[in-house]
Structures are given as C-alpha cells and as structure tokens.
Design a protein around this motif. Structure first.
Motif, mmCIF file in Angstrom:
data_model
loop_
_atom_site.group_PDB
_atom_site.id
_atom_site.type_symbol
_atom_site.label_atom_id
_atom_site.label_comp_id
_atom_site.label_asym_id
_atom_site.label_seq_id
_atom_site.Cartn_x
_atom_site.Cartn_y
_atom_site.Cartn_z
ATOM 1 N N SER A 99 1.056 -0.942 0.159
ATOM 2 C CA SER A 99 -0.158 -0.458 -0.241
ATOM 3 C C SER A 99 0.850 1.048 -0.441
ATOM 4 O O SER A 99 2.024 1.274 1.114
ATOM 5 C CB SER A 99 -0.791 -0.019 1.540
ATOM 6 O OG SER A 99 -1.860 -1.142 0.917
ATOM 7 N N SER A 100 0.633 1.933 -0.752
ATOM 8 C CA SER A 100 1.457 3.318 -1.252
ATOM 9 C C SER A 100 0.651 4.669 -0.664
ATOM 10 O O SER A 100 -0.432 4.355 -0.921
ATOM 11 C CB SER A 100 1.468 3.388 -2.331
ATOM 12 O OG SER A 100 2.981 2.021 -2.843
ATOM 13 N N TYR A 101 1.414 5.455 -0.080
ATOM 14 C CA TYR A 101 0.923 6.686 0.831
ATOM 15 C C TYR A 101 2.133 7.866 -0.354
ATOM 16 O O TYR A 101 3.104 7.964 0.458
ATOM 17 C CB TYR A 101 0.853 6.401 1.812
ATOM 18 C CG TYR A 101 0.064 5.491 2.794
ATOM 19 C CD1 TYR A 101 -0.981 5.202 2.607
ATOM 20 C CD2 TYR A 101 0.926 4.374 3.385
ATOM 21 C CE1 TYR A 101 -2.087 4.874 3.535
ATOM 22 C CE2 TYR A 101 0.086 3.155 4.176
ATOM 23 C CZ TYR A 101 -1.520 3.564 4.033
ATOM 24 O OH TYR A 101 -2.160 1.565 4.221
ATOM 25 N N TYR A 102 0.965 9.095 -0.562
ATOM 26 C CA TYR A 102 1.335 9.798 -0.951
ATOM 27 C C TYR A 102 1.288 11.332 -0.650
ATOM 28 O O TYR A 102 2.607 11.846 -0.515
ATOM 29 C CB TYR A 102 1.247 10.124 -3.247
ATOM 30 C CG TYR A 102 1.490 8.923 -3.620
ATOM 31 C CD1 TYR A 102 2.377 8.766 -4.140
ATOM 32 C CD2 TYR A 102 0.716 8.021 -4.152
ATOM 33 C CE1 TYR A 102 2.607 7.730 -5.173
ATOM 34 C CE2 TYR A 102 0.289 7.086 -4.937
ATOM 35 C CZ TYR A 102 1.648 6.107 -5.168
ATOM 36 O OH TYR A 102 2.499 5.777 -6.155
ATOM 37 N N GLY A 103 0.529 11.463 -0.454
ATOM 38 C CA GLY A 103 0.381 12.402 0.792
ATOM 39 C C GLY A 103 0.511 12.329 2.706
ATOM 40 O O GLY A 103 -0.407 10.959 2.825
ATOM 41 N N ALA A 104 1.427 13.395 3.491
ATOM 42 C CA ALA A 104 0.986 13.237 4.493
ATOM 43 C C ALA A 104 0.236 13.063 5.724
ATOM 44 O O ALA A 104 -1.123 13.510 4.768
ATOM 45 C CB ALA A 104 2.713 13.754 4.933
ATOM 46 N N GLY A 105 -0.019 12.350 6.476
ATOM 47 C CA GLY A 105 -1.483 12.264 7.109
ATOM 48 C C GLY A 105 -1.416 11.526 8.540
ATOM 49 O O GLY A 105 -0.085 11.486 8.934
ATOM 50 N N THR A 106 -1.949 11.786 9.375
ATOM 51 C CA THR A 106 -1.857 10.326 10.396
ATOM 52 C C THR A 106 -3.814 9.681 10.346
ATOM 53 O O THR A 106 -4.742 10.236 9.829
ATOM 54 C CB THR A 106 -2.198 11.826 11.871
ATOM 55 O OG1 THR A 106 -1.093 12.359 11.578
ATOM 56 C CG2 THR A 106 -2.674 10.322 13.125
ATOM 57 N N PHE A 107 -3.581 8.109 10.583
ATOM 58 C CA PHE A 107 -4.561 7.098 9.422
ATOM 59 C C PHE A 107 -3.885 6.092 9.762
ATOM 60 O O PHE A 107 -2.519 6.072 10.576
ATOM 61 C CB PHE A 107 -4.898 7.778 8.686
ATOM 62 C CG PHE A 107 -3.671 7.912 7.517
ATOM 63 C CD1 PHE A 107 -3.395 6.193 7.043
ATOM 64 C CD2 PHE A 107 -3.145 8.451 6.648
ATOM 65 C CE1 PHE A 107 -2.553 6.221 5.809
ATOM 66 C CE2 PHE A 107 -2.325 8.648 5.981
ATOM 67 C CZ PHE A 107 -1.993 7.263 5.037
ATOM 68 N N GLN A 108 -4.570 5.033 9.641
ATOM 69 C CA GLN A 108 -4.462 3.882 10.141
ATOM 70 C C GLN A 108 -3.987 3.266 8.693
ATOM 71 O O GLN A 108 -5.145 2.667 7.848
ATOM 72 C CB GLN A 108 -5.275 2.765 10.668
ATOM 73 C CG GLN A 108 -6.371 2.988 11.849
ATOM 74 C CD GLN A 108 -7.668 2.565 12.156
ATOM 75 O OE1 GLN A 108 -7.655 1.756 11.784
ATOM 76 N NE2 GLN A 108 -8.630 3.479 12.737
ATOM 77 N N ALA A 109 -2.996 2.984 8.776
ATOM 78 C CA ALA A 109 -2.563 2.129 7.260
ATOM 79 C C ALA A 109 -2.871 1.027 7.263
ATOM 80 O O ALA A 109 -2.790 0.116 8.525
ATOM 81 C CB ALA A 109 -0.594 1.864 7.272
ATOM 82 N N SER A 110 -3.485 0.456 6.258
ATOM 83 C CA SER A 110 -3.189 -0.990 6.327
ATOM 84 C C SER A 110 -2.748 -1.615 4.793
ATOM 85 O O SER A 110 -2.416 -1.341 3.695
ATOM 86 C CB SER A 110 -5.162 -1.383 6.794
ATOM 87 O OG SER A 110 -4.997 -2.743 6.121
ATOM 88 N N VAL A 111 -2.470 -3.429 4.872
ATOM 89 C CA VAL A 111 -2.439 -3.438 3.431
ATOM 90 C C VAL A 111 -2.862 -5.453 4.189
ATOM 91 O O VAL A 111 -2.742 -6.388 4.788
ATOM 92 C CB VAL A 111 -0.638 -3.622 3.383
ATOM 93 C CG1 VAL A 111 0.073 -4.073 4.363
ATOM 94 C CG2 VAL A 111 -0.401 -4.399 2.386
ATOM 95 N N LEU A 112 -2.642 -5.583 2.232
ATOM 96 C CA LEU A 112 -3.558 -7.153 2.387
ATOM 97 C C LEU A 112 -2.963 -8.105 1.491
ATOM 98 O O LEU A 112 -2.282 -7.253 0.707
ATOM 99 C CB LEU A 112 -5.611 -6.890 1.924
ATOM 100 C CG LEU A 112 -5.854 -8.605 1.573
ATOM 101 C CD1 LEU A 112 -5.288 -9.082 2.769
ATOM 102 C CD2 LEU A 112 -7.421 -7.975 1.227
ATOM 103 N N CYS A 113 -2.369 -9.604 1.594
ATOM 104 C CA CYS A 113 -1.816 -10.085 0.578
ATOM 105 C C CYS A 113 -1.743 -11.681 0.872
ATOM 106 O O CYS A 113 -2.094 -12.425 2.146
ATOM 107 C CB CYS A 113 -0.060 -9.900 1.703
ATOM 108 S SG CYS A 113 1.611 -10.676 0.302
#
Length: 202
Positions: free
Chosen positions: A150-164
């Motif tokens: 999962s890629s994030y281009y903009g900064a912020g405060t949140f719950q990052a997540s990824v599924l594989c």
C-alpha cells in the motif's frame, strides 16, 4: 492364482467370500524410484494409499484432516521499526487443527507435502504517515515470496493497512511466515482486532 478361490479369471484373487478376503498394504520408506512403478504403500500418519509411477508417490485415497489455521492480533506487544523487515508474531490462534502454526513466532510449518494458501491483513494503529511512503506485506516460503504493498503519496495521520494472499507448494517441514515492512516514519504498532491470518491446505 486364487487364494481360497477355486476358479479365478485374474492373476491374483482373494475373493473367497469370507471376512478375511482382503489385502493388507504395508508401509515403506523407499522412494518411488526404488519401489518402481506399480508399487503401493500405506502411510499410517496421513491414512493414505500411495501408488508409485516410478518417479513420485501419488496419493490414491486418504482420510486426512486438512490444515486450517485462523489467527488474529489481540495484543499490540510487537513494534515495527521504520524501513525494517519484521516477521509478524504474537498471534492469537482461533483454530489450528494440526498444531502446525506457532502463534508466538508467527511461523507455519507444513505437516506434509501440499499446496497451502495463506492470507494476511495487517493494520497499524492510527499514527502520522510520511508522504511518499509505503507499507508492505511479504508471505515468505523457502521457494517463493508473494508481496503486496500500500503506497501513500500524501502525509497524514490515519490507520495504514495492507492485505496479501498467495498459494505455496510446500514440502513437509517447510515454513511460511508473514513479514511486514514500512517506510511510514517512526516505529509503528499493529491495531488490535484489525489484523487477521488464515492458512488453508488445498
């Protein structure tokens, strides 16, 4: 030849009508090549009959309890440093029919040769995320690695997540594990209740 059969139309006949008119198949440690094509063996551990084709043992029939593992994270005791690959550990087992998964280390060990499908979702607790960063999951076996990012281009405060998820051909005793890497900035923790793992023998 008929054993207890007066007149038989086949080379070996045990069908004399009595309760003991059966063939007992034994176990063997020979390779399929050593046993040669046409040999049959019984594996009491997996309750299966196997036929040699001269190269490999092919399963004919079996009464096998298939591997089925379900786990989740209920305690965020493990941390994940920035830009570092770390095996996800300290799972809570909800189901593990054969005891093939070590929840403390996060390592699955194949109980027998076969194809195993693993799926993992990892979610981090809400925290600052750097711009142009990523969160990556790898499912790692001795012979293959499946990656998802999962890629994030903009900064912020949140719950990052990824599924594989992926399917792996494993030999008995080979391992499979989930490895997490991120470049989100700082040290991160998993969010309890939002991380799950499943492993299924096909």
């Amino acid at each position: 030849m008929g054993l207890g059969v007066p007149s038989s139309g086949i080379r070996l006949d045990l069908r004399d009508g009595f309760n003991n008119s059966i063939i007992g198949i034994g176990t063997s440690s020979q390779t399929a090549a050593e046993a040669q094509a046409g040999a049959i063996k019984y594996d009491p551990g997996f309750q299966g009959l196997y036929l040699s084709d001269g190269t490999v043992w092919n399963k004919l029939s079996a009464h096998v309890i298939r591997t089925y593992v379900i786990g989740d994270i209920i305690s965020a005791t493990q941390s994940f440093a920035n830009n570092t690959s770390t095996v996800i550990q300290n799972w809570r087992e909800q189901e593990d029919l054969l005891g093939s998964f070590n929840p403390t280390t996060g390592v699955f060990t194949a109980p027998r040769d076969g194809t195993y499908t693993m799926a993992v979702i990892a979610t981090l607790s809400s925290s600052p995320v750097s711009a142009n960063s990523f969160m990556q999951l790898e499912l790692v076996s001795p012979s293959a690695i499946v990656k998802s990012q999962s890629s994030y281009y903009g900064a912020g405060t949140f719950q990052a997540s990824v599924l594989c998820s992926g399917s792996f051909n494993l030999l008995s005793g080979q391992t499979l594990q989930a490895v997490l890497t991120h470049t989100l900035g700082g040290t991160k923790n998993l969010r309890t209740g939002y991380c799950n793992l499943s492993i299924l023998e096909n």
